[in-house]
Design an enzyme around this catalytic site. Structure first.
Site, PDB file in Angstrom:
ATOM      1  N   LYS A  35     -72.266 113.999  53.388  1.00  0.00           N
ATOM      2  CA  LYS A  35     -70.929 113.385  53.366  1.00  0.00           C
ATOM      3  C   LYS A  35     -70.981 111.855  53.448  1.00  0.00           C
ATOM      4  O   LYS A  35     -70.099 111.185  52.941  1.00  0.00           O
ATOM      5  CB  LYS A  35     -70.064 113.943  54.489  1.00  0.00           C
ATOM      6  N   ARG A 130     -64.562 116.262  70.613  1.00  0.00           N
ATOM      7  CA  ARG A 130     -63.997 116.371  69.280  1.00  0.00           C
ATOM      8  C   ARG A 130     -63.675 117.858  69.130  1.00  0.00           C
ATOM      9  O   ARG A 130     -62.905 118.382  69.932  1.00  0.00           O
ATOM     10  CB  ARG A 130     -64.949 115.824  68.211  1.00  0.00           C
TER      11      ARG A 130
HETATM   12  C1  LIG Z   1     -71.254 114.318  60.039  1.00  0.00           C
HETATM   13  C2  LIG Z   1     -71.681 115.464  60.820  1.00  0.00           C
HETATM   14  C3  LIG Z   1     -73.040 115.663  61.079  1.00  0.00           C
HETATM   15  C4  LIG Z   1     -74.127 114.689  60.638  1.00  0.00           C
HETATM   16  O1  LIG Z   1     -74.063 113.519  61.394  1.00  0.00           O
HETATM   17  P1  LIG Z   1     -75.062 112.294  61.170  1.00  0.00           P
HETATM   18  O2  LIG Z   1     -74.807 111.417  62.334  1.00  0.00           O
HETATM   19  O3  LIG Z   1     -74.715 111.674  59.872  1.00  0.00           O
HETATM   20  O4  LIG Z   1     -76.443 112.806  61.170  1.00  0.00           O
HETATM   21  C5  LIG Z   1     -73.399 116.805  61.778  1.00  0.00           C
HETATM   22  N1  LIG Z   1     -72.466 117.683  62.212  1.00  0.00           N
HETATM   23  C6  LIG Z   1     -71.147 117.515  61.986  1.00  0.00           C
HETATM   24  C7  LIG Z   1     -70.184 118.521  62.491  1.00  0.00           C
HETATM   25  C8  LIG Z   1     -70.713 116.404  61.283  1.00  0.00           C
HETATM   26  O5  LIG Z   1     -69.407 116.244  61.066  1.00  0.00           O
END
Ligand SMILES: *Cc1c(COP(=O)(O)O)cnc(C)c1O
Length: 357
Positions: A35, A130
């Site tokens: 993402k 969250r």
């Molecule tokens: C974005 C996200 C990740 C990955 O996070 P990074 O810090 O980019 O490694 C993992 N789990 C969830 C639920 C996320 O939203």
């Protein structure tokens, strides 16, 4: 065309291999999270070619684009889904993170109707505040959730370092493992997943302190940028030369460092502050807040300082630059996570895929 974002695939491939080999040693599966670069298909392909078997993203639209680009993988939806997108969730992803019974109920209807059994990972909030069910409520949640047909409780998960900026630790991840053991007994699933993330968890894997039982990590930033923002470090065995942004100079002039005239708020409602450093040589590059998070732009030439930006113009102090900067020159920047995110989202930024070194 400028601005242009260069995406260095060999550097990303290196990062994937390094992370995969460290995780495999510990029996941990890594979900490669795309993402941060708006799921560029070339990046997802590199992830899959170099050892990731799962691709994670928070948006169904990104999965749709990847599927349309011909990419086949196990897609894990990272944002707990909206009720209005569940039909697409079931048809386009292999599993999702989840935290509401109401959502499970709707998923159950859709999956049953499609004659599918769809996997969900129950999110447990171990402190970041969250998404997620509070640890003490998980058993009751699962008791109810497992009554719904067409939905399989495939595991538990947690997310850290997002809203509350809480670091992943032995304590909070052990709590997840404990909750996971209880849930596993309730649902009797063989390949039960205990999923943690994001990039901040990599440190525990390296240090050998990742609690036994955690068997999946969802990692984006470290692989994409070679950095671990939660621990404020460059990851020593990863490459940082993965994404770079090029912008074109459209004006170079010597001007005062403090604006002249009565001051109000800027175009974004902020009251800017200026330090009087006398006359300075400034360059404007044709990129702005519509394309990038300017505060996370790091000029490769560290004699350049980013002063500020509006929607379409970014102002640089180039007084200390050795070579003369002129109109038409290209300035190169390294990017932080938010800058990568916006630059890959903006249709005004060209993406150049670098395939070989
Ligand atoms: C974005 C996200 C990740 C990955 O996070 P990074 O810090 O980019 O490694 C993992 N789990 C969830 C639920 C996320 O939203």
């Amino acid at each position: 065309m400028f601005p242009k974002l260069k995406i260095n695939l060999p550097a990303i491939a290196h990062n994937v291999k390094e992370v995969v080999s460290r995780a495999e040693e510990k029996g941990v599966e890594v979900v490669g999270v795309v993402k941060g670069c708006s799921a560029q298909p070339e990046v997802a392909s590199v992830f899959l070619q170099n050892g990731f078997r799962w691709i994670g993203d928070s948006r169904i639209l990104n999965f749709r684009r990847l599927i349309e680009a011909g990419i086949r993988a196990n897609f894990l939806l990272l944002r707990i889904p909206m009720l209005t997108e569940l039909a697409d969730v079931v048809s386009m992803s292999a599993a999702t993170l989840i935290s509401e019974i109401e959502t499970i109920k709707h998923l159950s209807n859709i999956a049953s109707f499609a004659n599918k059994v769809y996997d969900v990972i129950v999110m447990v909030d171990v402190g970041d505040l969250r998404e997620g069910v509070l640890p003490e409520d998980v058993e009751a949640f699962v008791k109810e959730a497992r009554l719904y047909e067409g939905v399989r409780i495939a595991g538990v998960g947690t997310n850290l370092n997002c809203y509350g900026a809480v670091l992943p630790t032995v304590e909070n991840l052990s709590l997840l493992v404990d909750v996971g053991e209880k849930v596993k007994r309730m649902v009797s699933v063989e390949d039960f997943v205990v999923s943690a993330g994001g990039t901040g968890t990599l440190k525990l894997l390296e240090d050998g302190t990742l609690p036994k039982g955690v068997n999946q990590l969802r990692i984006g930033e470290a692989v994409l940028l070679g950095v671990d923002t939660p621990h404020q470090r460059k990851v020593p065995y990863l490459r940082q030369d993965t994404f770079s942004l090029m912008a074109e100079v459209v004006e170079v002039k010597i001007k005062p460092s403090v604006p002249i005239g009565e001051q109000s708020v800027d175009a974004f409602g902020k009251l800017p502050h200026f330090e009087d450093r006398g006359l300075r040589k400034r360059a404007i590059v044709a990129i702005g807040r519509q394309d990038v998070m300017v505060d996370l732009l790091y000029p490769v030439d560290d004699n350049i300082e980013v002063l500020g930006a509006s929607s379409d113009h970014t102002i640089l102090d180039v007084t200390d630059v050795q070579d003369d900067i002129a109109v038409g020159d290209i300035v190169e920047f390294n990017v932080g996570y938010g800058a990568m995110l916006l630059a890959t989202t903006s249709p005004y930024v060209e993406k150049e895929i670098v395939k070989t070194e």
